[in-house]
Design a protein around this motif. Structure first.
Motif, PDB file in Angstrom:
ATOM      1  N   LYS A  15     -56.561 -34.738   8.705  1.00  0.00           N
ATOM      2  CA  LYS A  15     -56.078 -33.402   9.060  1.00  0.00           C
ATOM      3  C   LYS A  15     -55.794 -33.335  10.565  1.00  0.00           C
ATOM      4  O   LYS A  15     -56.457 -34.010  11.362  1.00  0.00           O
ATOM      5  CB  LYS A  15     -57.112 -32.331   8.682  1.00  0.00           C
ATOM      6  CG  LYS A  15     -57.581 -32.390   7.231  1.00  0.00           C
ATOM      7  CD  LYS A  15     -56.456 -32.097   6.260  1.00  0.00           C
ATOM      8  CE  LYS A  15     -56.970 -32.136   4.816  1.00  0.00           C
ATOM      9  NZ  LYS A  15     -55.852 -31.966   3.854  1.00  0.00           N
ATOM     10  N   PRO A  16     -54.847 -32.500  10.971  1.00  0.00           N
ATOM     11  CA  PRO A  16     -54.506 -32.396  12.400  1.00  0.00           C
ATOM     12  C   PRO A  16     -55.439 -31.451  13.157  1.00  0.00           C
ATOM     13  O   PRO A  16     -55.000 -30.717  14.048  1.00  0.00           O
ATOM     14  CB  PRO A  16     -53.075 -31.843  12.355  1.00  0.00           C
ATOM     15  CG  PRO A  16     -53.058 -30.985  11.138  1.00  0.00           C
ATOM     16  CD  PRO A  16     -53.941 -31.680  10.129  1.00  0.00           C
ATOM     17  N   TYR A  17     -56.734 -31.456  12.785  1.00  0.00           N
ATOM     18  CA  TYR A  17     -57.681 -30.563  13.438  1.00  0.00           C
ATOM     19  C   TYR A  17     -58.802 -31.395  14.044  1.00  0.00           C
ATOM     20  O   TYR A  17     -59.139 -32.473  13.546  1.00  0.00           O
ATOM     21  CB  TYR A  17     -58.275 -29.551  12.442  1.00  0.00           C
ATOM     22  CG  TYR A  17     -57.266 -28.928  11.510  1.00  0.00           C
ATOM     23  CD1 TYR A  17     -56.223 -28.149  12.009  1.00  0.00           C
ATOM     24  CD2 TYR A  17     -57.353 -29.117  10.137  1.00  0.00           C
ATOM     25  CE1 TYR A  17     -55.292 -27.576  11.157  1.00  0.00           C
ATOM     26  CE2 TYR A  17     -56.434 -28.540   9.279  1.00  0.00           C
ATOM     27  CZ  TYR A  17     -55.400 -27.791   9.787  1.00  0.00           C
ATOM     28  OH  TYR A  17     -54.477 -27.227   8.955  1.00  0.00           O
ATOM     29  N   GLN A  18     -59.395 -30.854  15.066  1.00  0.00           N
ATOM     30  CA  GLN A  18     -60.512 -31.546  15.699  1.00  0.00           C
ATOM     31  C   GLN A  18     -61.808 -31.220  14.947  1.00  0.00           C
ATOM     32  O   GLN A  18     -62.128 -30.054  14.735  1.00  0.00           O
ATOM     33  CB  GLN A  18     -60.645 -31.122  17.173  1.00  0.00           C
ATOM     34  CG  GLN A  18     -61.757 -31.867  17.902  1.00  0.00           C
ATOM     35  CD  GLN A  18     -61.895 -31.416  19.339  1.00  0.00           C
ATOM     36  OE1 GLN A  18     -61.204 -30.482  19.767  1.00  0.00           O
ATOM     37  NE2 GLN A  18     -62.762 -32.068  20.088  1.00  0.00           N
ATOM     38  N   VAL A  19     -62.524 -32.280  14.554  1.00  0.00           N
ATOM     39  CA  VAL A  19     -63.826 -32.114  13.892  1.00  0.00           C
ATOM     40  C   VAL A  19     -64.902 -32.177  14.968  1.00  0.00           C
ATOM     41  O   VAL A  19     -65.065 -33.202  15.647  1.00  0.00           O
ATOM     42  CB  VAL A  19     -64.062 -33.203  12.827  1.00  0.00           C
ATOM     43  CG1 VAL A  19     -65.416 -33.008  12.167  1.00  0.00           C
ATOM     44  CG2 VAL A  19     -62.948 -33.172  11.792  1.00  0.00           C
ATOM     45  N   LEU A  20     -65.634 -31.089  15.133  1.00  0.00           N
ATOM     46  CA  LEU A  20     -66.628 -31.015  16.197  1.00  0.00           C
ATOM     47  C   LEU A  20     -67.975 -31.597  15.772  1.00  0.00           C
ATOM     48  O   LEU A  20     -68.651 -32.243  16.582  1.00  0.00           O
ATOM     49  CB  LEU A  20     -66.803 -29.547  16.638  1.00  0.00           C
ATOM     50  CG  LEU A  20     -65.524 -28.854  17.117  1.00  0.00           C
ATOM     51  CD1 LEU A  20     -65.813 -27.398  17.468  1.00  0.00           C
ATOM     52  CD2 LEU A  20     -64.918 -29.587  18.305  1.00  0.00           C
ATOM     53  N   ALA A  21     -68.376 -31.362  14.530  1.00  0.00           N
ATOM     54  CA  ALA A  21     -69.678 -31.881  14.074  1.00  0.00           C
ATOM     55  C   ALA A  21     -69.776 -31.789  12.560  1.00  0.00           C
ATOM     56  O   ALA A  21     -69.212 -30.867  11.960  1.00  0.00           O
ATOM     57  CB  ALA A  21     -70.839 -31.106  14.721  1.00  0.00           C
ATOM     58  N   VAL A  22     -70.488 -32.749  11.988  1.00  0.00           N
ATOM     59  CA  VAL A  22     -70.829 -32.732  10.562  1.00  0.00           C
ATOM     60  C   VAL A  22     -72.281 -33.170  10.451  1.00  0.00           C
ATOM     61  O   VAL A  22     -72.623 -34.287  10.890  1.00  0.00           O
ATOM     62  CB  VAL A  22     -69.929 -33.672   9.726  1.00  0.00           C
ATOM     63  CG1 VAL A  22     -70.351 -33.614   8.255  1.00  0.00           C
ATOM     64  CG2 VAL A  22     -68.462 -33.312   9.874  1.00  0.00           C
TER      65      VAL A  22
END
Length: 259
Positions: free
Chosen positions: A247-254
């Motif tokens: 996806k073209p989104y930034q993943v900050l944390a999982v």
């Protein structure tokens, strides 16, 4: 009017009873547990409780037979019973309390062999319930001996008392420009890729918070494999990462919200 003399024959009979009692205690309860598992649908904890009761019954019957063959009557052991009573008041309370608590565990069965429990900061599977202590083996293979009294008087988390199902929660933080529908679908798809995750109830996603800097989602998954929860956490987080990387989104944390 004196006590009857004990003959060599009486001693031999007592030795035979002792030998038979030991043999029966070692073999009959185990054989009974195997037969119950093969011919009935009784669960593991119930089989263990039945076997333990049979083992105690054999011990009591054997002790009575040995005492009778040696001519030991209640009158001759009254002093011993009195000594035990005094001993209970001078330091044997813990041993007696643990023995009684062990019987309560076997009959009331709030904790059974095969259950996953958390007690005294340790989580593991119950492997044995003895007269004094219960053995819990954790995920690292270490065995913790817990006095039976603590399992009756202290808070105990039993993960598998009524069923083996547990819920795992995952917190996912992404950039504020993420498309909500896409994120929800990506998280559900990631959870469904993990074979140990249950489909009924199915994984669910909730939007936990939305700010100028991030969107926070919470993914809930259910599983019937409590013993594999660490492996499931790893698999779900890996699947989420792989789904969101496209996806073209930034993943900050999982991260998993459950230890």
């Amino acid at each position: 009017g004196g006590a009857a003399a004990v003959t060599v024959g009486d001693v031999l009979v007592a030795l035979v009873f002792s030998f038979m009692t030991v043999i029966l205690m070692r073999n009959v309860s185990g054989l009974l547990e195997v037969l119950l598992s093969r011919w009935t649908r009784v669960e593991q904890g119930t089989r263990y409780a039945i076997s333990a009761v049979v083992r105690y019954s054999i011990a009591i019957a054997g002790l009575m037979a040995i005492s009778k063959s040696l001519g030991i009557t209640w009158k001759s052991v009254q002093w011993m019973a009195a000594a035990v009573t005094v001993g209970l008041g001078f330091g044997l309370q813990e041993i007696f309390a643990n023995f009684v608590s062990g019987l309560i565990l076997l009959f009331e069965r709030p904790v059974r062999v095969g259950d996953w429990i958390t007690v005294s900061g340790t989580t593991g599977i119950v492997t044995h319930i003895r007269t004094r202590a219960t053995t819990v083996r954790d995920a690292d293979g270490k065995e913790l001996l817990i006095p039976n009294r603590l399992l009756i008087t202290s808070p105990v988390m039993n993960w598998t008392l009524s069923d083996n199902g547990i819920r795992l929660a995952f917190d996912v933080r992404v950039s504020p420009d993420a498309d909500e529908k896409e994120i929800r679908q990506a998280l559900v798809d990631a959870a469904c890729r993990v074979t140990q995750v249950s489909r009924r109830p199915e994984p669910t996603v909730m939007l936990d918070a939305m700010t100028n800097t991030e969107q926070r989602y919470r993914l809930f998954v259910f599983t019937n494999h409590v013993e594999l929860r660490y492996e499931i956490k790893d698999n779900v987080i890996t699947a989420i990462r792989e789904n969101l990387l496209s996806k073209p989104y930034q993943v900050l944390a999982v991260e998993c919200a459950m230890t």
